[in-house]
Design a protein around this motif. Structure first.
Motif, PDB file in Angstrom:
ATOM      1  N   LYS A 225       4.555   0.046 -11.617  1.00 44.46           N
ATOM      2  CA  LYS A 225       5.425   1.220 -11.702  1.00 44.46           C
ATOM      3  C   LYS A 225       6.284   1.237 -12.985  1.00 44.46           C
TER       4      LYS A 225
ATOM      5  N   TYR B 170       0.996  11.209  -4.351  1.00 46.79           N
ATOM      6  CA  TYR B 170       1.852  10.852  -3.207  1.00 46.79           C
ATOM      7  C   TYR B 170       1.915  11.983  -2.169  1.00 46.79           C
TER       8      TYR B 170
ATOM      9  N   PHE C  57      12.534  11.483   0.591  1.00 43.91           N
ATOM     10  CA  PHE C  57      12.550  10.838  -0.724  1.00 43.91           C
ATOM     11  C   PHE C  57      11.468  11.362  -1.663  1.00 43.91           C
TER      12      PHE C  57
ATOM     13  N   LEU D 128      10.866  10.420  -5.531  1.00 44.68           N
ATOM     14  CA  LEU D 128       9.692   9.579  -5.801  1.00 44.68           C
ATOM     15  C   LEU D 128       8.841  10.172  -6.927  1.00 44.68           C
TER      16      LEU D 128
ATOM     17  N   ARG E 261       6.456  -7.819  -4.858  1.00 43.38           N
ATOM     18  CA  ARG E 261       7.716  -7.069  -4.708  1.00 43.38           C
ATOM     19  C   ARG E 261       8.915  -8.002  -4.587  1.00 43.38           C
TER      20      ARG E 261
ATOM     21  N   LEU F 231      14.182  -0.173  -2.788  1.00 45.52           N
ATOM     22  CA  LEU F 231      13.145   0.454  -1.956  1.00 45.52           C
ATOM     23  C   LEU F 231      12.268   1.388  -2.784  1.00 45.52           C
ATOM     24  N   GLN F 232      12.872   2.150  -3.689  1.00 45.75           N
ATOM     25  CA  GLN F 232      12.072   3.039  -4.532  1.00 45.75           C
ATOM     26  C   GLN F 232      11.468   2.270  -5.713  1.00 45.75           C
TER      27      GLN F 232
ATOM     28  N   ASN G  38      10.114  -0.461  -6.436  1.00 46.80           N
ATOM     29  CA  ASN G  38       9.573  -1.661  -5.793  1.00 46.80           C
ATOM     30  C   ASN G  38       8.380  -2.249  -6.556  1.00 46.80           C
TER      31      ASN G  38
ATOM     32  N   HIS H  20       2.559  -0.288  -6.490  1.00 47.94           N
ATOM     33  CA  HIS H  20       1.960   0.422  -5.354  1.00 47.94           C
ATOM     34  C   HIS H  20       0.588  -0.189  -5.093  1.00 47.94           C
TER      35      HIS H  20
HETATM   36  P1  CMP Z   1       4.638   2.960  -2.453  1.00 45.46           P
HETATM   37  O1  CMP Z   1       3.982   1.840  -1.750  1.00 45.46           O
HETATM   38  O2  CMP Z   1       4.183   3.322  -3.821  1.00 45.46           O
HETATM   39  O3  CMP Z   1       4.511   4.260  -1.522  1.00 45.46           O
HETATM   40  C1  CMP Z   1       5.470   5.295  -1.499  1.00 45.46           C
HETATM   41  C2  CMP Z   1       6.683   4.961  -2.287  1.00 45.46           C
HETATM   42  O4  CMP Z   1       7.829   5.704  -1.945  1.00 45.46           O
HETATM   43  C3  CMP Z   1       7.113   3.528  -2.012  1.00 45.46           C
HETATM   44  O5  CMP Z   1       6.208   2.617  -2.548  1.00 45.46           O
HETATM   45  C4  CMP Z   1       8.495   3.520  -2.623  1.00 45.46           C
HETATM   46  O6  CMP Z   1       8.477   3.496  -4.051  1.00 45.46           O
HETATM   47  C5  CMP Z   1       8.964   4.899  -2.181  1.00 45.46           C
HETATM   48  N1  CMP Z   1       9.696   4.840  -0.903  1.00 45.46           N
HETATM   49  C6  CMP Z   1       9.250   4.497   0.310  1.00 45.46           C
HETATM   50  N2  CMP Z   1      10.208   4.601   1.238  1.00 45.46           N
HETATM   51  C7  CMP Z   1      11.288   5.038   0.592  1.00 45.46           C
HETATM   52  C8  CMP Z   1      12.602   5.363   0.991  1.00 45.46           C
HETATM   53  N3  CMP Z   1      12.989   5.261   2.270  1.00 45.46           N
HETATM   54  N4  CMP Z   1      13.457   5.784   0.047  1.00 45.46           N
HETATM   55  C9  CMP Z   1      13.066   5.901  -1.237  1.00 45.46           C
HETATM   56  N5  CMP Z   1      11.816   5.611  -1.683  1.00 45.46           N
HETATM   57  C10 CMP Z   1      10.949   5.178  -0.778  1.00 45.46           C
END
Ligand code: CMP
Length: 137
Positions: A9, A51, A59, A63, A104, A111-112, A114, A117
């Protein structure tokens, strides 16, 4: 052999070649073959399509802005049981909950943001590989 898709990312890619290299080395040491790799910036339309499964989530707008904010590194990977093995290596969505040694745990910030993917199923893997690399003959 089965296939899966990894995306490194924007916050990791903007940190330079060292973390990208370290992640790819861990992935290869874990038994994955790299079939294809590209660094590119997703535009908003492609990010929304990538996505789409999350479009109703609160979110989603954040995102899409985040994932299209800078270049990402997209990797088409192959090994036996590829989807499950990569998800094990990547760890829980929230880096605070990710097991020690997972990508991770090592590279995630929030959380965002991270770090990476990974496809969540074989269908998602095929779809994501096609979206980024185009359909293979
Ligand atoms: P990813 O596995 O790429 O799939 C969806 C993405 O949305 C996730 O990783 C995070 O980057 C983001 N994401 C998932 N849950 C949340 C959340 N509760 N708040 C913000 N971003 C999120």
């Amino acid at each position: 052999m089965s296939e899966t898709f990894l995306m490194i990312k924007p916050e990791v890619v903007s940190a330079g070649a060292q973390p990208i290299g370290a992640i790819l080395e861990l992935v290869q040491r874990s038994g994955f073959q790299i079939r294809n790799l590209v660094q590119r910036q997703l535009d908003r339309a492609l990010a929304q399509e990538f996505y789409a499964v999350h479009r109703e989530r609160p979110f989603f707008a954040s995102l899409v802005s985040y994932i299209s904010s800078g270049p990402v590194v997209c990797v088409h990977l192959e090994r036996d049981d590829a989807v499950r093995r990569l998800r094990e290596l990547v760890g829980a969505t929230d880096p605070a909950e990710a097991a020690a040694g997972t990508l991770r745990f090592l590279y995630g910030r929030s959380l965002q943001e991270n770090a990476v993917h990974a496809s969540d199923s074989e269908d998602s893997a095929r779809r994501e590989i096609s979206l980024i690399f185009g359909r293979r003959p």
